[in-house]
Scaffold this active site. Sequence first.
Site, PDB file in Angstrom:
ATOM      1  N   ARG A   1       1.851   2.639   9.346  1.00 44.95           N
ATOM      2  CA  ARG A   1       1.218   3.305  10.412  1.00 44.95           C
ATOM      3  C   ARG A   1       2.044   3.824  11.850  1.00 44.95           C
ATOM      4  O   ARG A   1       1.502   4.725  12.294  1.00 44.95           O
ATOM      5  CB  ARG A   1      -0.017   2.271  11.060  1.00 44.95           C
TER       6      ARG A   1
ATOM      7  N   GLU B   1      11.817  -0.568   5.424  1.00 49.53           N
ATOM      8  CA  GLU B   1      12.569  -1.621   5.238  1.00 49.53           C
ATOM      9  C   GLU B   1      11.754  -2.940   5.075  1.00 49.53           C
ATOM     10  O   GLU B   1      12.301  -4.034   4.632  1.00 49.53           O
ATOM     11  CB  GLU B   1      13.701  -1.601   6.389  1.00 49.53           C
TER      12      GLU B   1
ATOM     13  N   GLN C   1     -10.636  -2.651   2.169  1.00 53.01           N
ATOM     14  CA  GLN C   1     -10.170  -3.319   3.269  1.00 53.01           C
ATOM     15  C   GLN C   1     -10.081  -2.585   4.510  1.00 53.01           C
ATOM     16  O   GLN C   1      -9.721  -2.844   5.404  1.00 53.01           O
ATOM     17  CB  GLN C   1      -8.901  -3.847   3.077  1.00 53.01           C
TER      18      GLN C   1
ATOM     19  N   MET D   1       0.875  -1.251   0.054  1.00 58.18           N
ATOM     20  CA  MET D   1      -0.035  -0.057   0.107  1.00 58.18           C
ATOM     21  C   MET D   1       0.965   1.357  -0.063  1.00 58.18           C
ATOM     22  O   MET D   1       0.299   2.373   0.392  1.00 58.18           O
ATOM     23  CB  MET D   1      -0.914  -0.020   1.293  1.00 58.18           C
TER      24      MET D   1
ATOM     25  N   HIS E   1       8.955  -3.822   3.670  1.00 55.86           N
ATOM     26  CA  HIS E   1       8.640  -3.723   2.237  1.00 55.86           C
ATOM     27  C   HIS E   1       9.863  -4.203   1.369  1.00 55.86           C
ATOM     28  O   HIS E   1       9.849  -4.869   0.512  1.00 55.86           O
ATOM     29  CB  HIS E   1       8.128  -2.644   1.777  1.00 55.86           C
TER      30      HIS E   1
HETATM   31  P1  AMP Z   1       1.398  -2.920   3.400  1.00 49.45           P
HETATM   32  O1  AMP Z   1       1.925  -1.957   2.860  1.00 49.45           O
HETATM   33  O2  AMP Z   1       1.276  -2.359   4.745  1.00 49.45           O
HETATM   34  O3  AMP Z   1      -0.104  -3.610   3.035  1.00 49.45           O
HETATM   35  O4  AMP Z   1       2.256  -4.152   3.600  1.00 49.45           O
HETATM   36  C1  AMP Z   1       2.846  -4.778   2.315  1.00 49.45           C
HETATM   37  C2  AMP Z   1       3.413  -5.868   2.738  1.00 49.45           C
HETATM   38  O5  AMP Z   1       4.437  -5.592   3.611  1.00 49.45           O
HETATM   39  C3  AMP Z   1       2.429  -6.822   3.478  1.00 49.45           C
HETATM   40  O6  AMP Z   1       2.726  -8.318   2.835  1.00 49.45           O
HETATM   41  C4  AMP Z   1       2.952  -6.722   4.949  1.00 49.45           C
HETATM   42  O7  AMP Z   1       2.909  -7.963   5.589  1.00 49.45           O
HETATM   43  C5  AMP Z   1       4.528  -6.505   4.608  1.00 49.45           C
HETATM   44  N1  AMP Z   1       5.103  -6.010   5.763  1.00 49.45           N
HETATM   45  C6  AMP Z   1       4.580  -4.824   6.562  1.00 49.45           C
HETATM   46  N2  AMP Z   1       5.306  -4.344   7.404  1.00 49.45           N
HETATM   47  C7  AMP Z   1       6.364  -5.490   7.475  1.00 49.45           C
HETATM   48  C8  AMP Z   1       7.524  -5.658   8.405  1.00 49.45           C
HETATM   49  N3  AMP Z   1       7.769  -4.936   9.401  1.00 49.45           N
HETATM   50  N4  AMP Z   1       8.257  -6.682   7.994  1.00 49.45           N
HETATM   51  C9  AMP Z   1       8.052  -7.702   6.920  1.00 49.45           C
HETATM   52  N5  AMP Z   1       6.835  -7.408   6.030  1.00 49.45           N
HETATM   53  C10 AMP Z   1       6.212  -6.288   6.290  1.00 49.45           C
END
Ligand code: AMP
Length: 280
Positions: free
Chosen positions: A184, A32, A58, A27, A34
């Site tokens: 967040r 780090e 979502q 998103m 991502h």
């Molecule tokens: P988001 O942008 O929050 O939807 O996250 C995108 C992807 O990055 C999802 O698969 C998350 O689980 C993963 N992700 C987010 N934060 C972390 C983190 N601290 N360590 C590893 N993967 C992460």
Amino acid sequence: MILTSTLNELREARSGLLNPVGLVPTMGFLHEGHISLVRCAKGENESVVVSIYVNPTQFAPTEDLKAYPRNTERDLALLENEGVDLVWSPSDQDMYPPGFQTWVELERLTKFLEGSYRPEHFRGVATVVSKLFNAVQPQRAYFGQKDAQQAVVITRMTQDLNFPVEVIICPTIREADGLALSSRNSYLNPEERRGAPVLYRALSGAKEAFESGIIDSEELHTHMLEVLENEPLAEVEYVSVADLETLEELDGPITRGLLSMAVRFRTTRLIDNMIVGVDH
Ligand code: AMP
């Protein structure tokens, strides 16, 4: 790095990529966590596609869709630097065309944990990930253990719908003080930020207890709650010791399980988890 927005642009650019293709759905507002997924995908595939899409379905109407942090310019620079081949930033119009009415729902896995506090959330996630899989047609897709229930839900959905995609779950990346990286975290004020590693302390304390022989789920539960209660800014939404596959709450002695929690710091909702009883 090719930048695409419309479905046609994406499809055309995708057809020029060497297989296997690894997809990293995000998103945006990259950190780090991502980037670790991107590096994992780079290591295992000929080409890497990253999607950036703040998926409105979502988020509940009361949640932070409007406030969700965005910084596309910085995201693109980071991805370019990692050698990503293709970025897809779809529009709401392409993802949810007028008259949209087809959803992907899982019957049971989505009722527990996050799903019990965010009832529509996983319908949005499963639907958007299905659409990303259909459009990008990756051989592999990368998700973070940080969102443990999402990882289980997507793995199940991929099997149930026969997507020819290997789902790969990568470890949670943390700050030096243990706080799991999350877009967040940028909502936290300095005082809240100082309190936020309490999730990590509660989880790692319970994990240590488990490893030293305290295997009763009630005791592990109590252990986590006691640590969280010492942080005055933390408002606990739930603390759980659950089955790794079904996500149902466990009771009595356990041999393995998912320790997880959601904790609010004023308006910011943080989640984190650790697995016990399984070698990584
Ligand atoms: P988001 O942008 O929050 O939807 O996250 C995108 C992807 O990055 C999802 O698969 C998350 O689980 C993963 N992700 C987010 N934060 C972390 C983190 N601290 N360590 C590893 N993967 C992460």
